[in-house]
Design a protein around this motif. Structure first.
Motif, short mmCIF file in Angstrom:
data_model
loop_
_atom_site.label_atom_id
_atom_site.label_comp_id
_atom_site.label_asym_id
_atom_site.label_seq_id
_atom_site.Cartn_x
_atom_site.Cartn_y
_atom_site.Cartn_z
N PHE A 48 -7.88 -20.50 -9.99
CA PHE A 48 -6.72 -21.41 -10.14
C PHE A 48 -5.99 -21.64 -8.84
CE2 PHE A 48 -7.09 -19.66 -14.54
CZ PHE A 48 -7.75 -20.87 -15.15
N LYS A 49 -5.59 -22.71 -8.24
CA LYS A 49 -4.68 -22.66 -7.08
C LYS A 49 -3.34 -22.63 -7.38
CE LYS A 49 -8.06 -26.09 -5.26
NZ LYS A 49 -8.28 -27.52 -5.19
N GLY A 50 -2.90 -22.92 -8.72
CA GLY A 50 -1.43 -22.72 -9.05
C GLY A 50 -1.39 -23.04 -10.53
N THR A 51 -0.16 -23.14 -10.76
CA THR A 51 0.26 -23.27 -12.21
C THR A 51 0.10 -24.78 -12.97
OG1 THR A 51 2.42 -21.80 -11.88
CG2 THR A 51 2.29 -23.44 -14.11
N LEU A 52 0.03 -25.69 -11.97
CA LEU A 52 -0.43 -27.16 -12.45
C LEU A 52 -2.01 -27.19 -12.55
CD1 LEU A 52 2.47 -29.36 -10.87
CD2 LEU A 52 2.21 -28.62 -13.49
N ASP A 53 -2.63 -26.68 -11.48
CA ASP A 53 -3.88 -26.55 -11.54
C ASP A 53 -4.68 -25.90 -12.64
OD1 ASP A 53 -6.78 -26.97 -10.44
OD2 ASP A 53 -6.69 -24.76 -10.05
N CYS A 54 -3.83 -24.76 -13.03
CA CYS A 54 -4.32 -23.96 -14.27
C CYS A 54 -4.19 -24.51 -15.56
CB CYS A 54 -3.41 -22.60 -14.46
SG CYS A 54 -4.03 -21.43 -15.88
N LEU A 55 -2.97 -25.59 -15.51
CA LEU A 55 -2.58 -26.08 -16.72
C LEU A 55 -3.54 -27.48 -17.13
CD1 LEU A 55 -0.76 -27.02 -19.08
CD2 LEU A 55 0.48 -28.40 -17.51
N LYS A 56 -4.06 -28.05 -15.71
CA LYS A 56 -4.97 -29.36 -15.85
C LYS A 56 -6.28 -28.75 -16.27
CE LYS A 56 -2.51 -31.90 -12.33
NZ LYS A 56 -2.47 -32.42 -11.09
N ARG A 57 -6.72 -27.70 -15.72
CA ARG A 57 -8.21 -27.17 -16.04
C ARG A 57 -8.35 -26.67 -17.43
NH1 ARG A 57 -10.25 -23.90 -10.93
NH2 ARG A 57 -11.97 -24.09 -12.03
N SER A 58 -7.05 -26.14 -17.90
CA SER A 58 -7.37 -25.61 -19.23
C SER A 58 -7.14 -26.90 -20.46
CB SER A 58 -5.83 -24.71 -19.59
OG SER A 58 -6.04 -23.62 -18.74
N LEU A 59 -6.55 -27.63 -19.97
CA LEU A 59 -6.50 -28.75 -20.84
C LEU A 59 -7.95 -29.60 -20.89
CD1 LEU A 59 -2.97 -30.33 -20.28
CD2 LEU A 59 -3.76 -29.38 -22.13
N ALA A 60 -8.52 -29.85 -19.82
CA ALA A 60 -9.68 -30.26 -19.46
C ALA A 60 -10.84 -29.59 -20.33
CB ALA A 60 -10.19 -30.58 -18.13
N VAL A 61 -10.87 -28.10 -20.23
CA VAL A 61 -11.79 -27.26 -20.87
C VAL A 61 -11.47 -27.30 -22.39
CG1 VAL A 61 -13.00 -25.27 -20.92
CG2 VAL A 61 -12.31 -26.43 -18.84
N GLU A 62 -10.26 -26.76 -22.70
CA GLU A 62 -10.10 -26.40 -24.12
C GLU A 62 -9.24 -27.51 -24.77
OE1 GLU A 62 -8.90 -22.06 -24.15
OE2 GLU A 62 -8.39 -22.54 -22.05
N GLY A 63 -8.77 -28.37 -24.49
CA GLY A 63 -7.81 -29.27 -24.96
C GLY A 63 -6.33 -28.72 -25.13
N HIS A 64 -5.45 -29.34 -25.81
CA HIS A 64 -4.45 -28.88 -26.31
C HIS A 64 -4.25 -27.55 -27.25
CE1 HIS A 64 -1.81 -31.77 -24.40
NE2 HIS A 64 -2.54 -32.87 -24.71
N ALA A 65 -5.39 -27.52 -28.05
CA ALA A 65 -5.46 -26.53 -29.00
C ALA A 65 -5.57 -25.21 -28.16
CB ALA A 65 -6.70 -26.55 -29.68
N GLY A 66 -6.21 -25.01 -26.81
CA GLY A 66 -6.30 -23.97 -26.01
C GLY A 66 -4.92 -23.27 -25.49
N LEU A 67 -4.26 -24.20 -25.41
CA LEU A 67 -2.64 -23.87 -25.16
C LEU A 67 -2.09 -22.85 -26.53
CD1 LEU A 67 -1.23 -26.72 -23.29
CD2 LEU A 67 -2.38 -24.96 -22.41
N TRP A 68 -2.56 -23.07 -27.58
CA TRP A 68 -1.89 -22.40 -28.78
C TRP A 68 -2.75 -21.41 -29.36
CZ3 TRP A 68 3.09 -23.70 -29.98
CH2 TRP A 68 3.65 -24.72 -29.26
N ARG A 69 -3.80 -20.98 -28.76
CA ARG A 69 -4.84 -20.16 -29.15
C ARG A 69 -3.99 -18.67 -29.12
NH1 ARG A 69 -9.18 -20.60 -26.23
NH2 ARG A 69 -10.08 -22.03 -27.65
N GLY A 70 -3.80 -18.07 -30.40
CA GLY A 70 -3.25 -16.51 -30.44
C GLY A 70 -1.58 -16.97 -30.93
#
Length: 120
Positions: A48-70
């Motif tokens: 990841f290049k930074g926080t926003l890049d990590c957020l964008k890529r995480s949403l693209a790969v895992e969707g919003h559910a990925g942010l709530w895993r765990g």
């Protein structure tokens, strides 16, 4: 044996702690997830290049559910942890309030002792 009033207050304090823990994790968990992904990223070849890049890529790969895993584990953990923290803080606050006069007298005695010793 505990008085019913003390038990009621302790239960209310524990309940407030649980609600506070749920509020914390419910509002912060997606941010904590992104933080954890960045912390686990490689230093030599970062993904990841930074926080926003990590957020964008995480949403693209895992969707919003990925942010709530765990989040379920975090909420279960919040129950005893935050209840215990609130009871400890409230108990300490009450002990300090009850012993305030004793502490003031102790400090006054120390101040009197040190001024007497300095005079000699």
């Amino acid at each position: 044996m505990r008085s019913p009033t003390l038990f009621c207050v302790s239960t209310q304090v524990m309940g407030a702690g649980v609600i506070a823990g749920f509020g914390l994790w419910g509002s912060m968990f997606p941010i904590d997830t992104i933080k954890s992904k960045i912390q686990a990223d490689s230093l030599s070849k970062p993904q990841f290049k930074g926080t926003l890049d990590c957020l964008k890529r995480s949403l693209a790969v895992e969707g919003h559910a990925g942010l709530w895993r765990g989040v379920t584990a975090a909420l279960w953990r919040a129950i005893p942890v935050n209840a215990a923290i609130f009871v400890a803080v409230e108990g300490t606050r009450q002990l300090l309030a009850e012993s305030e006069d004793t502490v003031d007298q102790f400090v006054a005695n120390l101040s009197g002792s040190s001024s007497t010793a300095a005079a000699v």
